[in-house]
Enzyme design. Structure first.
Site, PDB file in Angstrom:
ATOM      1  N   GLY A 193       1.277  -6.387  -7.288  1.00  0.00           N
ATOM      2  CA  GLY A 193       2.006  -5.175  -6.953  1.00  0.00           C
ATOM      3  C   GLY A 193       1.954  -4.754  -5.503  1.00  0.00           C
ATOM      4  N   ASP A 194       0.947  -5.204  -4.766  1.00  0.00           N
ATOM      5  CA  ASP A 194       0.802  -4.814  -3.351  1.00  0.00           C
ATOM      6  C   ASP A 194       0.233  -6.010  -2.585  1.00  0.00           C
ATOM      7  OD1 ASP A 194       0.892  -3.263  -1.093  1.00  0.00           O
ATOM      8  OD2 ASP A 194      -0.863  -2.045  -1.587  1.00  0.00           O
TER       9      ASP A 194
END
Length: 286
Positions: A193-194
């Site tokens: 996600g990041d």
């Protein structure tokens, strides 16, 4: 404060720990970080104000879930909580080094295996969490285009609008995002996600992942992030494609996936990120 944290560590690791060496380390712009030791054991500590406990709780959940996948090295969560006016997160301390070409190739293979093997039927996550310091909604959805348009691009635009930023019409931008992704219904893969270089490293030639913003979504969103703030070495992409080649139309979707992270940086920092986001939005809304 440090005495209380030491007691919490002791309770969770099953042996006495009394820190006698506390060293602040540089760790981003959103919290303070420390390496603490008793001469035999070392731990990595994140500190923020007490209102940030939910952020640390979400990070702890994401790390624990990612570790349970047993694909890459992930720091063990020791404990988290509140002491005085601070929230804290205690993690296993892992010494990082740079990776060589073979390390990056293997890292790419491992990420592809994570994306391929950790899947489910819908897009989202069991709880809302955070992307950096920004809340990240994760309500389950069956349609990827609608999920990403509303809960990623639309949500960030709403946060910016609430701060008084002048932006293109939010509804039109959401509709344009949905049109761009229309018909694209990828496997709902478990995403970090990041995924940028600041949230990765290597320990003894083994890839390490940390600071996740996890949800189930299009694997291309993770890959797009790796190309945004300093692209990963080519060996990483070679390794990824060796296990699960990217779709030929990935480059068409990459800009809108990167837009999400640019918008998040505009929310957190403004400045050039806001300028960049507006330029991309104007193209999207054209």
């Amino acid at each position: 404060m440090w005495h209380f944290i030491s007691e919490q560590i002791s309770d969770n690791v099953g042996h006495d720990f009394i820190c006698d060496d506390i060293r602040e380390v540089k760790q981003g712009d959103t919290h303070k970080a420390y390496k603490i030791s008793d001469g035999r054991h070392r731990y990595f500590i994140k500190l923020n104000d007490s209102g940030q406990l939910a952020n640390f709780s979400a990070e702890a959940e994401g790390l624990s879930h990612l570790k349970a996948c047993e694909v890459m090295r992930v720091p063990t969560v020791i404990c988290h909580g509140v002491v005085e006016d601070h929230s804290f997160l205690v993690l296993e301390h892992i010494t990082m080094q740079d990776g060589d070409k073979d390390d990056w190739f293997t890292f790419g293979q491992q990420l592809a295996l994570l994306h391929k093997n950790q899947t489910q039927e819908m897009y989202g996550w069991q709880d809302d969490n955070y992307i950096g310091q920004t809340p990240q909604p994760n309500q389950w959805h069956k349609k990827w285009a609608r999920f990403f348009a509303e809960q990623r691009i639309g949500y960030m635009l709403q946060l910016l609008a609430e701060r008084g930023e002048s932006l293109p019409d939010i509804d039109r931008c959401v509709e344009a995002t949905e049109r761009l992704l229309h018909g694209h219904q990828p496997v709902a893969s478990l995403l970090h996600g990041d995924l940028w270089s600041g949230n990765t490293g290597f320990h003894q030639h083994q890839a390490v992942l940390f600071d996740p913003a996890m949800y189930y979504g299009d694997r291309e969103a993770d890959i797009a992030m790796t190309e945004l703030f300093g692209k990963f070495p080519q060996a990483f992409y070679d390794g990824y494609n060796d296990q699960w080649a990217l779709d030929e139309h990935y480059s068409y979707r990459k800009p809108v996936y990167q837009l999400y992270h640019i918008l998040n940086h505009a929310v957190m920092f403004g400045g050039q990120y806001l300028t960049s986001a507006k330029a991309t939005l104007n193209t999207l809304d054209a």
